[in-house]
Every structure is written in structure tokens, then in C-alpha cells.
Scaffold this motif. Sequence first.
Motif, PDB file in Angstrom:
ATOM      1  N   GLY A 298      35.474 110.761 -29.924  1.00  0.00           N
ATOM      2  CA  GLY A 298      35.818 110.089 -28.670  1.00  0.00           C
ATOM      3  C   GLY A 298      35.127 108.774 -28.407  1.00  0.00           C
ATOM      4  N   ARG A 299      34.430 108.149 -29.408  1.00  0.00           N
ATOM      5  CA  ARG A 299      33.749 106.884 -29.110  1.00  0.00           C
ATOM      6  C   ARG A 299      33.446 106.133 -30.398  1.00  0.00           C
ATOM      7  NH1 ARG A 299      28.178 106.708 -29.906  1.00  0.00           N
ATOM      8  NH2 ARG A 299      27.114 108.685 -30.336  1.00  0.00           N
ATOM      9  N   LEU A 300      32.822 104.944 -30.263  1.00  0.00           N
ATOM     10  CA  LEU A 300      32.358 104.185 -31.414  1.00  0.00           C
ATOM     11  C   LEU A 300      30.944 104.635 -31.790  1.00  0.00           C
ATOM     12  CD1 LEU A 300      33.580 100.598 -30.418  1.00  0.00           C
ATOM     13  CD2 LEU A 300      34.660 102.192 -32.031  1.00  0.00           C
ATOM     14  N   PHE A 301      30.560 104.442 -33.063  1.00  0.00           N
ATOM     15  CA  PHE A 301      29.278 104.931 -33.564  1.00  0.00           C
ATOM     16  C   PHE A 301      28.495 103.793 -34.213  1.00  0.00           C
ATOM     17  CE2 PHE A 301      32.229 108.383 -33.366  1.00  0.00           C
ATOM     18  CZ  PHE A 301      31.496 109.470 -32.924  1.00  0.00           C
ATOM     19  N   ASP A 302      27.176 103.813 -34.013  1.00  0.00           N
ATOM     20  CA  ASP A 302      26.306 102.798 -34.614  1.00  0.00           C
ATOM     21  C   ASP A 302      26.091 103.112 -36.092  1.00  0.00           C
ATOM     22  OD1 ASP A 302      26.101 101.743 -32.107  1.00  0.00           O
ATOM     23  OD2 ASP A 302      24.016 102.313 -31.757  1.00  0.00           O
ATOM     24  N   VAL A 303      26.073 102.057 -36.888  1.00  0.00           N
ATOM     25  CA  VAL A 303      25.785 102.207 -38.314  1.00  0.00           C
ATOM     26  C   VAL A 303      25.064 100.949 -38.788  1.00  0.00           C
ATOM     27  CG1 VAL A 303      28.003 101.230 -39.061  1.00  0.00           C
ATOM     28  CG2 VAL A 303      26.771 102.801 -40.576  1.00  0.00           C
ATOM     29  N   GLY A 304      24.139 101.117 -39.744  1.00  0.00           N
ATOM     30  CA  GLY A 304      23.382  99.985 -40.268  1.00  0.00           C
ATOM     31  C   GLY A 304      24.072  99.355 -41.462  1.00  0.00           C
ATOM     32  N   VAL A 305      24.083  98.018 -41.506  1.00  0.00           N
ATOM     33  CA  VAL A 305      24.679  97.269 -42.621  1.00  0.00           C
ATOM     34  C   VAL A 305      23.678  96.213 -43.077  1.00  0.00           C
ATOM     35  CG1 VAL A 305      26.518  95.689 -43.304  1.00  0.00           C
ATOM     36  CG2 VAL A 305      27.039  97.636 -41.821  1.00  0.00           C
ATOM     37  N   LYS A 306      23.488  96.090 -44.412  1.00  0.00           N
ATOM     38  CA  LYS A 306      22.564  95.111 -44.985  1.00  0.00           C
ATOM     39  C   LYS A 306      23.369  94.085 -45.772  1.00  0.00           C
ATOM     40  CE  LYS A 306      19.941  96.527 -48.308  1.00  0.00           C
ATOM     41  NZ  LYS A 306      18.867  97.250 -49.041  1.00  0.00           N
ATOM     42  N   VAL A 307      23.132  92.791 -45.503  1.00  0.00           N
ATOM     43  CA  VAL A 307      23.899  91.717 -46.145  1.00  0.00           C
ATOM     44  C   VAL A 307      22.937  90.724 -46.782  1.00  0.00           C
ATOM     45  CG1 VAL A 307      25.744  90.028 -45.834  1.00  0.00           C
ATOM     46  CG2 VAL A 307      25.561  91.962 -44.249  1.00  0.00           C
ATOM     47  N   LEU A 308      23.114  90.457 -48.108  1.00  0.00           N
ATOM     48  CA  LEU A 308      22.388  89.382 -48.784  1.00  0.00           C
ATOM     49  C   LEU A 308      23.282  88.154 -48.804  1.00  0.00           C
ATOM     50  CD1 LEU A 308      20.717  91.144 -51.857  1.00  0.00           C
ATOM     51  CD2 LEU A 308      19.629  90.379 -49.754  1.00  0.00           C
ATOM     52  N   VAL A 309      22.786  87.017 -48.279  1.00  0.00           N
ATOM     53  CA  VAL A 309      23.609  85.805 -48.180  1.00  0.00           C
ATOM     54  C   VAL A 309      22.867  84.619 -48.775  1.00  0.00           C
ATOM     55  CG1 VAL A 309      24.790  86.613 -46.117  1.00  0.00           C
ATOM     56  CG2 VAL A 309      22.705  85.275 -45.866  1.00  0.00           C
ATOM     57  N   LYS A 310      23.626  83.605 -49.155  1.00  0.00           N
ATOM     58  CA  LYS A 310      23.047  82.342 -49.594  1.00  0.00           C
ATOM     59  C   LYS A 310      22.609  81.554 -48.364  1.00  0.00           C
ATOM     60  CE  LYS A 310      26.327  82.153 -53.441  1.00  0.00           C
ATOM     61  NZ  LYS A 310      27.490  81.426 -54.017  1.00  0.00           N
ATOM     62  N   SER A 311      21.382  81.057 -48.396  1.00  0.00           N
ATOM     63  CA  SER A 311      20.871  80.297 -47.249  1.00  0.00           C
ATOM     64  C   SER A 311      21.607  78.982 -47.135  1.00  0.00           C
ATOM     65  CB  SER A 311      19.360  80.055 -47.404  1.00  0.00           C
ATOM     66  OG  SER A 311      18.668  81.282 -47.421  1.00  0.00           O
ATOM     67  N   SER A 312      22.361  78.823 -46.074  1.00  0.00           N
ATOM     68  CA  SER A 312      23.087  77.579 -45.847  1.00  0.00           C
ATOM     69  C   SER A 312      23.333  77.442 -44.348  1.00  0.00           C
ATOM     70  CB  SER A 312      24.414  77.566 -46.614  1.00  0.00           C
ATOM     71  OG  SER A 312      25.235  78.650 -46.187  1.00  0.00           O
ATOM     72  N   LYS A 313      23.665  76.255 -43.932  1.00  0.00           N
ATOM     73  CA  LYS A 313      23.883  75.992 -42.515  1.00  0.00           C
ATOM     74  C   LYS A 313      25.102  76.767 -42.006  1.00  0.00           C
ATOM     75  CE  LYS A 313      24.389  72.151 -39.267  1.00  0.00           C
ATOM     76  NZ  LYS A 313      24.490  70.675 -39.123  1.00  0.00           N
ATOM     77  N   GLY A 314      24.916  77.507 -40.914  1.00  0.00           N
ATOM     78  CA  GLY A 314      26.017  78.219 -40.279  1.00  0.00           C
ATOM     79  C   GLY A 314      26.394  79.518 -40.935  1.00  0.00           C
ATOM     80  N   VAL A 315      25.582  80.012 -41.900  1.00  0.00           N
ATOM     81  CA  VAL A 315      25.967  81.223 -42.618  1.00  0.00           C
ATOM     82  C   VAL A 315      25.979  82.441 -41.678  1.00  0.00           C
ATOM     83  CG1 VAL A 315      23.603  81.727 -43.382  1.00  0.00           C
ATOM     84  CG2 VAL A 315      25.543  82.624 -44.689  1.00  0.00           C
ATOM     85  N   PHE A 316      25.021  82.496 -40.772  1.00  0.00           N
ATOM     86  CA  PHE A 316      24.969  83.639 -39.856  1.00  0.00           C
ATOM     87  C   PHE A 316      26.252  83.720 -39.016  1.00  0.00           C
ATOM     88  CE2 PHE A 316      24.065  85.181 -35.550  1.00  0.00           C
ATOM     89  CZ  PHE A 316      23.697  86.484 -35.829  1.00  0.00           C
TER      90      PHE A 316
END
Length: 793
Positions: free
Chosen positions: A691-709
Motif C-alpha cells: 500500500g505505499r512506496l518503500f525506501d531503498v539505497g542506491v550507490k552510483v559511481l560517476v565521472k566528476s564533471s560539471k552538473g553530473v549530480f
Amino acid sequence: MSSDSSSASLSVESPTPSKAASARKYIDAVLEQSFRHLFGPTATPEQPRKHEVVSIAKLTGTLSTYLKKNELKEVKAAFHFSDEAHLGQYRQSGEPYITHPVAVAEICADWKLDAQSIMAALLHDVMEDQGVTKTELAERFGPKVAELVDGLSKLDKMEFRNREEAQAENFRKMLLAMARDVRVILVKLADRLHNMRTLGAVPTEKRRRVARETLDIYAPIAHRLGLNNTFRELQDLSFANFNPRRYATLEKAVKAARGNRREVVGKILEAVQRSLADAKIVADVNGREKTIFSIYQKMRDKQLSFSQVLDVYGFRVVVEQPLECYMCVGALHALYKPVPGKFKDYIAIPKVNGYQSLHTTLVGPFGTPIEFQIRTRKMHEIAESGVAAHWLYKNGSADLNDVQKRAHQWLSSLLDIQSEAGDSTEFLEQVKIDLFPDAVYVFTPKSRIMPLPRGATALDFAYGVHSDLGNQCVAVKINNELLPLRTELKSGDIVEVITAPYSKPNPAWLGFVRTGKARAAIRHYLKTMRFNESVQLGERLVDQALKGYRLSLADVTPEVWEKLSLWTGNRNRQELFADIGLGRDVAAVMAKRLEVLMSGREGDPEALAGADSPSHHPGGAGGAAVVITGTEGMSVQLSPCCRPIPGDAIMGYIGIGLGMAIHTADCRVAQRIHRRDPERWIDVAWAPQPGRLFDVGVKVLVKSSKGVFARVAGDITSADANIVHVAMDENIDQEITELRFIIQVSDRVHLANVLRRTRGNPDVVRISRERPSEEPPGRHDGGIRIDRERRDF
């Protein structure tokens, strides 16, 4: 009787010198004990105390100015009863004890309280000290007087675990009696005031304890009821007894300053009187000196020396009409320059205790700031006597003045707190919160002024209006701007509460609400909700466990429930289910016991022995799996160590007093607990449509660049997932940066769509769900909480 004859009476033999000395010593001890019993603790055999006659001429003189003759006669009867009851009892100062009730009655008479209050003041210790019953008092002086005396009596016959608990219960009884009849606290304040005036005869440790108690409880109550003279005296007396050295030092400094500034004060007084006369304003102008405790408070709070506290002296101007108060301000501002920001209008917006005056601070002729208080005679009377001014009971009128209305509202809130507080200590804690004198004044959308303690939030405002309004609050508008519920209010704010029928209190609210009423209401709701949810969970667990025996709860007869309650000690089946839902009992044990009782095998020792262990239950500890929807409330919690979502293989752990915690099957924390405590685990399964939404953890490795977040966050939200928390590496100068999100999804399929959408971003090196073995992200990792607005509400 001579000493020889005394010793001879103790022995038929001729006493030896040693025996005679022992006999004399024994008789001296007996006589001394007898004298102490008859004449009080400070009496000696050589100087026995005589009963001193205590006069009530001063008391009757004051009472005769406003009481009727028949009422005066009843007061005298109460005095004679009290005098007789306290005969032979002495205070630690050595005075007859009756002097204390008479002094308390004299203070009440100065406040012009009614005859019943004066009688209660004279009789207030006869129940506690002399064992007079409430019934006896009711028969002799009427039920009202008996109720007042009972409200003033302590609970010495009850047993408590410690002195703090006993004291809290005494305060609870007194404050609740006060909520029913405010005269109780007025007599109690008079009692405490006289005790503080005579505290010098009390041992040092007790003196400090009583002074601290007075400063924490009684002085704030006096202020809350507008008894400002009593409030200031209690503060000074408490300070003098709790910290006598600092009090003596400041007292000496004030006396010296009084002599040094006498000429200056005289010149200012003369100039003010002349200025008001020129403006054709008839007024009484008097000098006013700060109390020693208020000087000490200012020095402590603002880190000042005594020489830096310039406003030790002030002036009070009393006029006839409210309009003249404002005319006075104009005349004074023309005489001396006002200090910016130091003008306060408590006439238009009275203080929380009904106090009304204009306050302005001016720069005097020698550069010294001078505070002026300007008020009418009626305001002055209320400022000094508060709720006791124009006393409600003396003429039987049901009309309440403004001060009494405010006092009545506060007293009503005490009853609300009492009904929702768990015990006396919690009740006292909530009341203490409301006794702080500082306040902010906010407005309802209909322009009604509402006072709240300083630091109060918008949620406190909602609960201040009504508990149901607070419970259903989802948002607030402050000055027509939508803001979080935790927003602190400022004087002048216009607050509008937005409610929704589905809303309910959140445990996190206890972290920021300020008022005792709000805190008590939230705790009461959460306790009730937790009990109801635990009952529902326990019922489901027992029903599931019974399926292993091909039984259901519908098959259990009332007779079987009664037998089971006798075995468990629960008063009813709701308590039994709540204990199971909270983990205090095991559903498998209850199911086995029910099966034994329903089959009529309760006389079989082997069957009964098997009922005490969940290991004898077919199918393990839980029978069929319990279905979880995620909307069960506080009785079922999704563990933050593994954050299970629909589609995961899950299992449930019922901790003692904690309800049920849901873990994923591969959670390492769960596996460690399972090895240690396997009996408390049950089979659980997700409902087909949670009956609802659930929290879950996600890990992301990204290339450091402007505006990536921003780009990664856009991918997540475009997959219809909501971001509730973000954390990232502190060192962002590296080529690869790790971002950790907590997002909300409906199930594993939804999570897979989010991961697939985000992997298509060229800036993403790798994305995965955080596994149970990893540390879950949280506030401790320096993350930035990104809450939707409704999550604050």
C-alpha cells in the motif's frame, strides 16, 4: 522528688553509687523524652514550654473590611479548631505551630480571598500533620473547605520509589486540584511564601532544596497567574537561601548604588513630574528598584558586571485612563530621548498572564538608561495581584475578568496534559515547560491573539488551538507563506493551519515541539496507536499460528479465552494480543496453549509442557506466513540495515517490546540475530499489492564533471522514483566520485527500471543497490537531506 528517692524507686536494694548514677541517668532520659513529647522538640526538662496564646486580631481586622459577620464567625471557628489540633506542636524556629497557618491566612486576607479560602489556610496542615479526616472537616466546615484542604495536603501515606517521584505526585495532585479550583494554588503560594520568609531555621541542605524547588515551580506559577509581587519576593527569597554569598554581595552593592544615585533619581523624578504637569496629566510617579535576583539574572545572562547593569532603577507612572498612558509616553519622549527598539506596548497586546503596561527606556540626563512603566490604576492592581485582583469568589459573580480568563485557559490545559501524560513525573515535566515566563504573541486568521512560549513552533500553535487540529495538521501558512511545521514563531506572525483527515502524529514531532500540551497530546496518540496496532498484529500472528493446527480464532470460545487469560495473567484478549504484537509473548506458544485447551487436554502434563515451547509448534514458530503490506504502522518496522522492498525474500523478527522488524533473507544483521535467538523469527510474505512506496539505497559511481549530480538525479526522477536523501564523497577532486541515494520505489521491478534508466547516462560508471552487508547511508555520513515538504509535516 529527690534523686535519692528516684533511684530507690527503681530497686528494693540499697543502691551502690554506680547503680544510683545509672538510675538517675535513666530517669533523666525518660523525663526529657516526656517533656519533648508534651512541649515540643526544643523543650527541656528545666524549662518546659507553656502554650503561647496567638492573636488573630490583625487577621480579623483585615477580614472585617470585606467579609460578612457570619463568615467572620466561621473563620474564628476554623482558627480555634486548628489551634486545638496543633496544640503542643512547634516549628523549627521554636514558635508555636499555629503561627504558621495564621500567617498564611493573613497573606490570603491581603489578597482579599473569600472566607472558604481563609478557613482552608488556617486548616491546611491538620490533615497532613494531625490525622484529621476529610469527612470530619466536611462535617464541621462544609465540603468546599474540605476539598480545598485535601488539595493542599500531601500524599505521605502513598509509597513511592524515590523522593523525586513522590514530589512529582504531590505537584500533580496540587495542580489538578488547582485546575478544579484556583483557590488551592493561591493558598499554597501563601503557604510557600511564609515558609520561605522563615526558612532560616531549617537545616542548610533542606533550605537549598526548598529554595530550588520554589524557584523552579512556585515562583513561575505565581508569575503565570499574575501575582507579580509574590513572584518577585519568592525569587529573591529563593536566591538568598540557595546562594546566600552572591545574594549578600549584590545586596551590599545595591545599597551602595542606592546612596550614590539618590541625587540623580531625585532630579529625574522632579523633571518627570514637572513635564507631566505641563502636559496636564494627573499621575503618580514613583521610583522602582530592580530586585536582586533580576539584577543577578541580567548579569548572568548577558555576562555583565554589576557596574554595567545601568537600569537598576526605574520609574512607574500610574494614571486614570488608558488614553493617558499614551499621552504620558509622548510627554516623556519629549523630555528624554527614547532608546530605539525599547518601546513595548503590553496594553494593546497583554502578556500571557494578563499584565498590561507601556514600557519605554529613555536616556537620562547623565547618559544612564531609565526604564518607565506606564499603566492605569486598574492595570496596576492586576499587575501586583494578578488573578487574585477583583476576586471571583468574594461576591459569587460568574463574570471573569481578562486575567481570570487567561488563568482559566491555562488551568484547563493542565487537565488536558494530565489526561494524556503517562505518569506524575511526565506530567510535571510537561507543566514545567509551560511555566517559562517569556512568550511570543501570534494571531489566528481571525485576528485572535494567542500567546505561546518563546521558541514555540507552528505545530505548537495547532495543538494550542485544539488537540484534534494538531493531530490532523499537514501544513501551515505563516504570514500567508507555506512553511514547515517545525518553523519557530515570532511575535506578530499570522498562522493558518492546514489539515487532512488522513494525517496522524509523527514520533519525530517530539523532537521540536515546545509546549507541554503538544508533547503530551503527541505521546498519548502514539501510545494509543501503538497499542491498537500491536493488538491487530498479535491477532494476525495468533490466527496464522493456529492454521498449523487447522484452527482459527473464530473457533475459540469465550470460556477458552477466560482460561487462557488466567494462565497468561492478562485482563482481556486485547492485552494478550498486544503482548504478542510487542514480542512479550510468542504467538506459537499461545496457539499451542489454545489447541490444548480446545481439545480438553489441559489436565495432560505432557501436553501442557509442550505448550510452553514454540519449538513444539508444527511448521516452526509461526505456521503459515504472515502477510505484510507495509502500512501496518509502528507495530511493523522495515529494518534500516537492509531496507526490504516488495519482491525481496523477507523474514520477521519479534523483539521484546519492539513489535516486528522485517529483514531481507540475506541480511547479515538478521542472520547474526537468528543464530542467537531463533525462536523469535516467523515467516512473512509481501501482500500482492503493497500500500505505499518503500525506501531503498542506491550507490552510483560517476565521472566528476560539471552538473553530473543534476543529470543523475534527473534520470532517477524521470523513472518515477523520489529522492529522499543524498550523500557523496567529501573529496570531489578525484576523477571518479561515489554518490549514495535513498530513493522511494514501489517494488523490485520499479527499482530495476530506475537502475536501467540511470545506467544509460554516459557519466555513470556503475550503479547498484546497496547490499545488506554495507553501511546504510544516513545523517552521520555528512549527507544532505532532501525532504519533500510534506515529510516535514
